[in-house]
Design a protein around this motif. Sequence first.
Motif, PDB file in Angstrom:
ATOM      1  N   LYS A  55      -7.644 -59.084  41.249  1.00  0.00           N
ATOM      2  CA  LYS A  55      -8.372 -57.963  40.654  1.00  0.00           C
ATOM      3  C   LYS A  55      -7.434 -56.805  40.343  1.00  0.00           C
TER       4      LYS A  55
ATOM      5  N   ILE B 207      -5.029 -57.625  37.328  1.00  0.00           N
ATOM      6  CA  ILE B 207      -5.702 -57.576  36.028  1.00  0.00           C
ATOM      7  C   ILE B 207      -6.022 -56.136  35.648  1.00  0.00           C
ATOM      8  N   ARG B 208      -6.511 -55.359  36.618  1.00  0.00           N
ATOM      9  CA  ARG B 208      -6.846 -53.958  36.332  1.00  0.00           C
ATOM     10  C   ARG B 208      -5.597 -53.173  35.943  1.00  0.00           C
TER      11      ARG B 208
ATOM     12  N   LEU C  55      -4.565 -54.137  32.319  1.00  0.00           N
ATOM     13  CA  LEU C  55      -5.457 -53.584  31.294  1.00  0.00           C
ATOM     14  C   LEU C  55      -5.167 -52.115  31.033  1.00  0.00           C
TER      15      LEU C  55
ATOM     16  N   ALA D 118      -1.773 -62.526  27.142  1.00  0.00           N
ATOM     17  CA  ALA D 118      -2.934 -63.066  27.852  1.00  0.00           C
ATOM     18  C   ALA D 118      -3.118 -64.557  27.622  1.00  0.00           C
TER      19      ALA D 118
ATOM     20  N   VAL E 245      -2.997 -65.937  31.492  1.00  0.00           N
ATOM     21  CA  VAL E 245      -4.322 -66.150  32.084  1.00  0.00           C
ATOM     22  C   VAL E 245      -4.622 -67.630  32.323  1.00  0.00           C
TER      23      VAL E 245
ATOM     24  N   TYR F 158     -12.548 -59.144  36.011  1.00  0.00           N
ATOM     25  CA  TYR F 158     -12.087 -58.380  34.858  1.00  0.00           C
ATOM     26  C   TYR F 158     -12.695 -56.988  34.904  1.00  0.00           C
TER      27      TYR F 158
ATOM     28  N   TYR G 182     -11.489 -52.524  33.706  1.00  0.00           N
ATOM     29  CA  TYR G 182     -10.502 -51.448  33.663  1.00  0.00           C
ATOM     30  C   TYR G 182     -10.554 -50.570  34.906  1.00  0.00           C
TER      31      TYR G 182
ATOM     32  N   SER H 160     -13.634 -53.867  38.873  1.00  0.00           N
ATOM     33  CA  SER H 160     -13.540 -55.243  38.402  1.00  0.00           C
ATOM     34  C   SER H 160     -14.875 -55.961  38.579  1.00  0.00           C
TER      35      SER H 160
ATOM     36  N   LEU I  92     -14.017 -63.466  33.319  1.00  0.00           N
ATOM     37  CA  LEU I  92     -13.063 -63.893  32.294  1.00  0.00           C
ATOM     38  C   LEU I  92     -12.770 -65.381  32.381  1.00  0.00           C
TER      39      LEU I  92
ATOM     40  N   LEU J  19     -10.335 -67.058  27.320  1.00  0.00           N
ATOM     41  CA  LEU J  19     -10.362 -65.602  27.494  1.00  0.00           C
ATOM     42  C   LEU J  19     -11.719 -64.982  27.118  1.00  0.00           C
TER      43      LEU J  19
ATOM     44  N   LEU K 254     -15.257 -63.279  27.700  1.00  0.00           N
ATOM     45  CA  LEU K 254     -15.947 -62.485  28.712  1.00  0.00           C
ATOM     46  C   LEU K 254     -17.436 -62.783  28.622  1.00  0.00           C
TER      47      LEU K 254
END
Length: 257
Positions: free
Chosen positions: A2, A5-6, A9, A21, A25, A52, A54, A57, A62, A67, A69
């Motif tokens: 987490k 990924i955060r 982003l 990605a 990923v 996923y 910003y 999470s 994802l 990829l 969402l």
Amino acid sequence: MKKLIRWSLNRIPRPVLQRLAGIVVPLAGLFYRGRGVECPLCGGRYRRFLPYGYVASRDNALCPRCLSLERHRLLWLYLTRETDLRRTLPRLLHIAPEVCIMRHLKPLYAKHPERYVTADLESPLADLHFDVQRIPLDDASFDVVVCNHLLEHVADDRQALRELHRILRPGGWGILLSPVERDYERTYEDDTIVDPAERTRIFGQYDHRRIYGADYADRLREAGFEAADIDYAAALPASERTRYALPDDHIYVVYRH
């Protein structure tokens, strides 16, 4: 995972992230193999999808293979089950094209590539590059427009909507999705908030400019569209909502008279 990924982003420029990605990923997905969830776009099966977000999470979001969402999976189910797009191949403008959906549509239009046009402000994956507030395309030049999670980023979203209405032919339709907080009676926006950290705190993402409320469909209508607010996920069996890890988002379909 987490935190990684955060961090990516929020720190890696979007054009670079879009290229990386597709390599990084899927490798992470090797650790998620299983049978708990399935992606309706690529058929990938995993114990769960990757997290996923910003800021906060979201678990099970994802797809490691394509990829997608949650919103992409819901949109794809609607496009393939509720429209004749794949059969009729209408002239389609796909703005801010998602890789997972574009990978299906480009081969579909392989014999008529001029009928499928992708566009973005900066993405290296798009055919055209322009600001959606000033679209350099002719009036009534497309049958269908798909624009997913872009308007919340745009300085003047009403102008962008007028432009989308202008380039759509009479009788045409589109899907214009944005994150909507239906608990908000009205859209909240404040152009005086320019600090990225403050935007993240208030709007949930550093490059968001507003939080759409229950009046989102009305804003679409202000631009001249007829708009339908469809709670599509709620109409699907609970087993599909779980298997595909679908969101509670609504589908917003617009039509031009």
